[in-house]
Scaffold this motif. Structure first.
Motif, mmCIF file in Angstrom:
data_model
loop_
_atom_site.group_PDB
_atom_site.id
_atom_site.type_symbol
_atom_site.label_atom_id
_atom_site.label_comp_id
_atom_site.label_asym_id
_atom_site.label_seq_id
_atom_site.Cartn_x
_atom_site.Cartn_y
_atom_site.Cartn_z
ATOM 1 N N LYS A 24 43.542 -15.274 16.948
ATOM 2 C CA LYS A 24 43.848 -16.206 15.869
ATOM 3 C C LYS A 24 44.407 -17.487 16.467
ATOM 4 C CE LYS A 24 42.676 -14.048 12.171
ATOM 5 N NZ LYS A 24 41.610 -14.616 11.302
ATOM 6 N N LEU A 25 44.002 -18.607 15.885
ATOM 7 C CA LEU A 25 44.536 -19.903 16.306
ATOM 8 C C LEU A 25 45.234 -20.537 15.111
ATOM 9 C CD1 LEU A 25 44.856 -22.161 18.384
ATOM 10 C CD2 LEU A 25 42.645 -23.058 17.640
ATOM 11 N N LEU A 52 35.097 -23.535 18.153
ATOM 12 C CA LEU A 52 35.847 -22.578 17.336
ATOM 13 C C LEU A 52 35.097 -22.127 16.087
ATOM 14 C CD1 LEU A 52 39.328 -24.340 17.494
ATOM 15 C CD2 LEU A 52 38.580 -22.362 18.832
ATOM 16 N N GLY A 53 34.324 -23.018 15.487
ATOM 17 C CA GLY A 53 33.647 -22.725 14.234
ATOM 18 C C GLY A 53 32.782 -21.475 14.255
ATOM 19 N N LEU A 63 37.313 -19.198 14.372
ATOM 20 C CA LEU A 63 38.668 -19.443 14.870
ATOM 21 C C LEU A 63 39.221 -20.808 14.479
ATOM 22 C CD1 LEU A 63 38.277 -18.003 18.499
ATOM 23 C CD2 LEU A 63 39.595 -16.997 16.627
ATOM 24 N N MET A 64 38.436 -21.619 13.781
ATOM 25 C CA MET A 64 38.899 -22.950 13.412
ATOM 26 C C MET A 64 40.032 -22.843 12.388
ATOM 27 S SD MET A 64 38.197 -26.054 14.282
ATOM 28 C CE MET A 64 38.612 -27.726 13.756
ATOM 29 N N ALA A 109 42.840 -20.301 5.054
ATOM 30 C CA ALA A 109 42.990 -19.056 5.821
ATOM 31 C C ALA A 109 44.429 -18.821 6.262
ATOM 32 C CB ALA A 109 42.079 -19.089 7.046
ATOM 33 N N GLY A 110 45.315 -19.769 5.953
ATOM 34 C CA GLY A 110 46.714 -19.613 6.341
ATOM 35 C C GLY A 110 46.980 -19.926 7.796
ATOM 36 N N THR A 111 46.008 -20.574 8.463
ATOM 37 C CA THR A 111 46.171 -20.883 9.886
ATOM 38 C C THR A 111 46.492 -22.355 10.140
ATOM 39 O OG1 THR A 111 43.740 -20.920 9.989
ATOM 40 C CG2 THR A 111 44.842 -18.959 10.827
ATOM 41 N N VAL A 112 46.659 -23.131 9.087
ATOM 42 C CA VAL A 112 47.225 -24.479 9.190
ATOM 43 C C VAL A 112 48.492 -24.464 8.352
ATOM 44 C CG1 VAL A 112 46.948 -26.935 8.728
ATOM 45 C CG2 VAL A 112 44.993 -25.601 9.524
ATOM 46 N N THR A 113 49.644 -24.558 9.018
ATOM 47 C CA THR A 113 50.913 -24.376 8.306
ATOM 48 C C THR A 113 52.070 -24.990 9.082
ATOM 49 O OG1 THR A 113 52.442 -22.698 7.438
ATOM 50 C CG2 THR A 113 51.231 -22.119 9.423
ATOM 51 N N VAL A 114 53.141 -25.306 8.376
ATOM 52 C CA VAL A 114 54.359 -25.765 9.040
ATOM 53 C C VAL A 114 55.302 -24.594 9.275
ATOM 54 C CG1 VAL A 114 54.222 -28.111 8.129
ATOM 55 C CG2 VAL A 114 55.420 -26.346 6.807
ATOM 56 N N ASN A 115 55.039 -23.472 8.588
ATOM 57 C CA ASN A 115 55.889 -22.291 8.740
ATOM 58 C C ASN A 115 55.275 -21.370 9.793
ATOM 59 O OD1 ASN A 115 57.522 -20.027 8.502
ATOM 60 N ND2 ASN A 115 57.698 -20.215 6.272
#
Length: 233
Positions: free
Chosen positions: A112-113, A130-131, A135-136, A141-147
Motif C-alpha cells: 500500500k502507498l 502505480l496505476g 497502488l496509486m 481508497a483512503g490512501t490520500v490523507t492527513v491522518n
C-alpha cells in the motif's frame, strides 16, 4: 489437454452444483484447502453493474474485523514535518521526493502507498508505474490523507480496497484458510455490508447476481445470497 491432479479431482467431487448456506460454504472451503501452503480465502462477487458508465463504478474500502492474515507493507510519501509521524505509526517505508524518484526507477516493495495531499503533485508522474498495480494513492481508497497514523493502522490491521472489474465482478481475499469458520464469516459479512452501503447511484435492476468463494487452489463454491443477507438483519 492439461492433466487434472488427483487432489483437484477429489476436491471437485466434494462440491455439488448448488448454492450453499454461508456456513456450509465456508466449511467446505476449508475442507478443500489442502494445498501445501496456507491458502487465501477468496470471494468473487458478480454485480449488476456496467463500469463503463461513470455512475455504475464501484471503488471502496472495507475493514476486515478479523484481519486479512497477510502482512501488509505500507509505504508513505509525505513532507518533512510528517515523516516522523509516519515512522512512529510503523510505516515500513517512508520518504518524500527521494521515495518518488525510487518508485519511478522501479522500487515497488510495498503493498500500500499512502500519501498526504500536499505531495500528490509529485506523485502524479508515477501514474504509469502505480496505476496498473492498483497502488496509486486515492482519497476514495483512503490512501490520500492527513491522518497518517489512522490510515497506516487500518491497512495493517486488515483494511482492503476493492473495485469492480470490467465485467462487473469484485475479486478480493477475505482471510486465510487457517482462520476459524466464524472469523471468515464475519469478514465475509463485512464485505457484503460494505458493497451494499457503497451501491452506485446508477445501479439498475438486480444488484447482487452471484457470490462464489474458493481457496487459492480450490474449487468455486456457490453461496446463497439470500441467506447471507438474512444474517445481517
Amino acid at each position: 489437454m492439461k492433466k487434472i491432479s488427483r487432489r483437484v479431482k477429489e476436491n471437485l467431487a466434494k462440491v455439488e452444483p448448488k448454492l450453499y448456506s454461508p456456513l456450509e460454504a465456508l466449511q467446505l472451503l476449508k475442507e478443500t484447502a489442502n494445498a501445501k501452503f496456507i491458502e487465501t480465502a477468496e470471494a468473487h462477487i458478480s454485480l449488476g453493474l456496467d463500469p463503463k458508465y461513470a455512475d455504475q463504478q464501484l471503488r471502496a474500502t472495507v475493514i476486515l474485523p478479523k484481519g486479512s492474515g497477510k502482512k501488509v507493507r505500507v509505504a508513505v510519501i509525505t513532507k518533512a514535518d510528517k515523516l516522523e509521524q509516519a515512522l512512529q505509526a510503523q510505516a515500513d517505508i517512508v520518504g518524500s521526493e527521494d521515495l518518488v524518484e525510487e518508485i519511478a526507477k522501479g522500487r515497488l516493495d510495498f503493498d500500500k502507498l499512502i500519501a498526504t495531499p500536499d505531495v500528490m503533485p509529485l506523485i502524479a508522474k508515477l501514474g504509469r508505474v502505480l496505476g496498473p498495480r492498483g497502488l496509486m494513492p486515492s482519497p476514495k481508497a483512503g490512501t490520500v490523507t492527513v491522518n497518517l497514523k489512522e490510515a497506516i493502522d487500518e491497512f495493517k490491521k486488515g483494511k482492503l480496497e476493492y473495485r469492480v472489474d470490467r465485467s462487473g465482478i469484485v475479486h478480493l481475499g477475505f482471510g486465510k484458510t487457517n482462520f476459524d469458520v466464524m472469523d471468515l464469516l464475519e469478514n465475509l459479512e463485512s464485505i457484503q455490508e460494505s458493497i451494499e452501503k457503497n451501491k452506485p447511484a446508477g445501479a439498475k435492476g438486480r444488484y447482487w447476481k452471484s457470490l462464489f468463494i474458493s481457496s487459492t487452489m480450490g474449487p468455486s463454491i456457490g453461496v446463497n445470497l439470500i441467506q447471507l443477507k438474512d444474517r445481517m438483519k
